[in-house]
Write an enzyme that holds these catalytic residues in place. Structure first.
Site, PDB file in Angstrom:
ATOM      1  N   GLY A  98     -50.859  -1.277  46.231  1.00  0.00           N
ATOM      2  CA  GLY A  98     -51.183  -1.636  47.631  1.00  0.00           C
ATOM      3  C   GLY A  98     -50.532  -0.135  48.400  1.00  0.00           C
ATOM      4  O   GLY A  98     -50.069  -0.457  49.402  1.00  0.00           O
TER       5      GLY A  98
ATOM      6  N   GLU B  89     -55.456  -0.047  45.587  1.00  0.00           N
ATOM      7  CA  GLU B  89     -55.589  -0.920  46.991  1.00  0.00           C
ATOM      8  C   GLU B  89     -56.858  -1.774  46.948  1.00  0.00           C
ATOM      9  O   GLU B  89     -57.850  -1.594  46.283  1.00  0.00           O
ATOM     10  CB  GLU B  89     -55.882   0.182  48.007  1.00  0.00           C
ATOM     11  N   ILE B  90     -56.584  -3.130  47.429  1.00  0.00           N
ATOM     12  CA  ILE B  90     -57.754  -4.092  47.375  1.00  0.00           C
ATOM     13  C   ILE B  90     -58.592  -4.075  48.354  1.00  0.00           C
ATOM     14  O   ILE B  90     -59.737  -4.430  48.206  1.00  0.00           O
ATOM     15  CB  ILE B  90     -56.913  -5.725  47.502  1.00  0.00           C
TER      16      ILE B  90
ATOM     17  N   ASN C 287     -57.454  -5.189  42.368  1.00  0.00           N
ATOM     18  CA  ASN C 287     -56.802  -6.573  42.769  1.00  0.00           C
ATOM     19  C   ASN C 287     -55.730  -6.567  41.606  1.00  0.00           C
ATOM     20  O   ASN C 287     -55.677  -7.207  40.652  1.00  0.00           O
ATOM     21  CB  ASN C 287     -57.563  -7.669  42.442  1.00  0.00           C
TER      22      ASN C 287
ATOM     23  N   CYS D 247     -44.706  -0.805  48.351  1.00  0.00           N
ATOM     24  CA  CYS D 247     -44.121  -0.287  49.741  1.00  0.00           C
ATOM     25  C   CYS D 247     -44.621  -1.236  50.672  1.00  0.00           C
ATOM     26  O   CYS D 247     -45.859  -1.152  50.938  1.00  0.00           O
ATOM     27  CB  CYS D 247     -44.524   1.098  50.004  1.00  0.00           C
TER      28      CYS D 247
ATOM     29  N   GLU E 181     -47.354   5.202  55.997  1.00  0.00           N
ATOM     30  CA  GLU E 181     -47.962   4.800  57.418  1.00  0.00           C
ATOM     31  C   GLU E 181     -47.116   3.805  58.056  1.00  0.00           C
ATOM     32  O   GLU E 181     -46.718   3.879  59.048  1.00  0.00           O
ATOM     33  CB  GLU E 181     -49.203   4.464  57.318  1.00  0.00           C
ATOM     34  N   GLU E 182     -46.648   2.840  57.133  1.00  0.00           N
ATOM     35  CA  GLU E 182     -45.831   1.569  57.595  1.00  0.00           C
ATOM     36  C   GLU E 182     -44.461   2.204  57.979  1.00  0.00           C
ATOM     37  O   GLU E 182     -43.916   1.562  58.922  1.00  0.00           O
ATOM     38  CB  GLU E 182     -45.731   0.216  56.688  1.00  0.00           C
TER      39      GLU E 182
ATOM     40  N   ASP F   3     -47.469  -7.096  52.137  1.00  0.00           N
ATOM     41  CA  ASP F   3     -47.583  -8.215  52.940  1.00  0.00           C
ATOM     42  C   ASP F   3     -46.498  -9.229  52.930  1.00  0.00           C
ATOM     43  O   ASP F   3     -46.282  -9.755  51.855  1.00  0.00           O
ATOM     44  CB  ASP F   3     -48.799  -9.056  52.565  1.00  0.00           C
TER      45      ASP F   3
END
Length: 281
Positions: free
Chosen positions: A97, A121-122, A156, A176, A255-256, A179
């Site tokens: 992710g 990354e999905i 996935n 990291c 980024e988060e 969700d």
């Protein structure tokens, strides 16, 4: 004579992405041309690629590490391992992710260059952004040979992680700001569970580390509890966490993480070491 309608925003985005890829631009891509929903449903994605680790074409993602004596096979069976070029190194670090690739880019010069790092990354357009970002960084640093050790692929990982990696292949896994799936009925979609932890244990080398970080305390508690309950992992001490350069990067380079920093929020970190498997009786 009818005038041609101006291009729509979607057309502009598609034209930008196409030009960036075809012209191999050294300019870093702009996020506004890679619009994507914040989250994706891992249960609705059924793409199975590769079918097994031996069928994964890593050479396409790490061209600088293709073994010198590894030539593309002329066999017509493209699903045969012999049809793939081999690398002289194995991928050993995975950012599951990876989002827009902040941690990948930060770790590339910090970790030894012979450690190959992959971001998984999905979301399709987010993956495309990271791939274009890496391509631009490689072009900007061609003389120094930087950023050859990172790559990003659409995957996935909740469903197909063992399709990419062999047993005990990875030494580091990063989870990291996943969700949080706040609703109880959505908890089954969280990236950490007893079932998924068994998959992480399978692909991770004993002594390796799973790194987790979130700004949601409830999710942090959930991840700690599920790793603590799994017999293949033990929690890394806070003293070790503080000294770990990867933890420092994980806090500030994603980024988060930067968004949480701007909003003066709290970050919850926990790391877990893969234990040796007990001997057979």
């Amino acid at each position: 004579m009818t005038s041609q309608a101006p291009p729509t925003k979607r057309q502009k985005r598609e034209e930008y992405r196409k030009a960036h890829k075809e012209d191999a631009l050294a300019e870093l891509p702009k996020k506004k041309f890679y619009r994507q929903r914040a989250h994706a449903n891992p249960f609705s994605d059924h793409q199975l690629d590769p079918a097994a680790p031996d069928l994964m074409d890593w050479a396409a993602h790490y061209p600088a590490y293709v073994a010198p004596d590894s030539a593309q096979s002329t066999t017509e069976d493209v699903d045969s391992p012999s049809a793939l070029r081999a690398l002289n190194k194995r991928v050993t670090v995975a950012d599951i992710g990876c989002g827009f690739g902040g941690l990948l880019v930060a770790l590339a010069p910090k970790l030894p260059e012979d450690l190959l790092i992959v971001g998984m990354e999905i979301r399709t357009q987010v993956t495309e952004f990271v791939q274009d970002r890496i391509r631009a960084l490689r072009k900007q640093n061609v003389e120094r040979g930087l950023y050859q050790n990172i790559a990003c692929l659409r995957a996935n990982s909740m469903k197909f992680l063992p399709n990419f990696f062999k047993k005990a292949q990875l030494t580091k896994i990063f989870l990291c700001f996943p969700d949080p799936h706040f609703k109880a009925r959505k908890h089954k979609a969280r990236i950490v569970s007893l079932t998924l932890n068994s998959e992480y244990a399978f692909v991770m080398k004993p002594g390796g580390t799973v790194y987790t970080i979130t700004d949601v305390e409830d999710l942090h508690t959930w991840m700690v509890r599920h790793f603590d309950e799994h017999p293949s992992f033990e929690k890394v001490s806070k003293e070790e966490e503080v000294e770990d350069e990867c933890v420092k990067s994980m806090k500030v380079e994603t980024e988060e993480g930067k968004k949480v920093e701007r909003n003066k929020g709290e970050k919850f970190v926990a790391c877990f070491r893969r234990l040796e498997d007990p001997p057979w009786p």
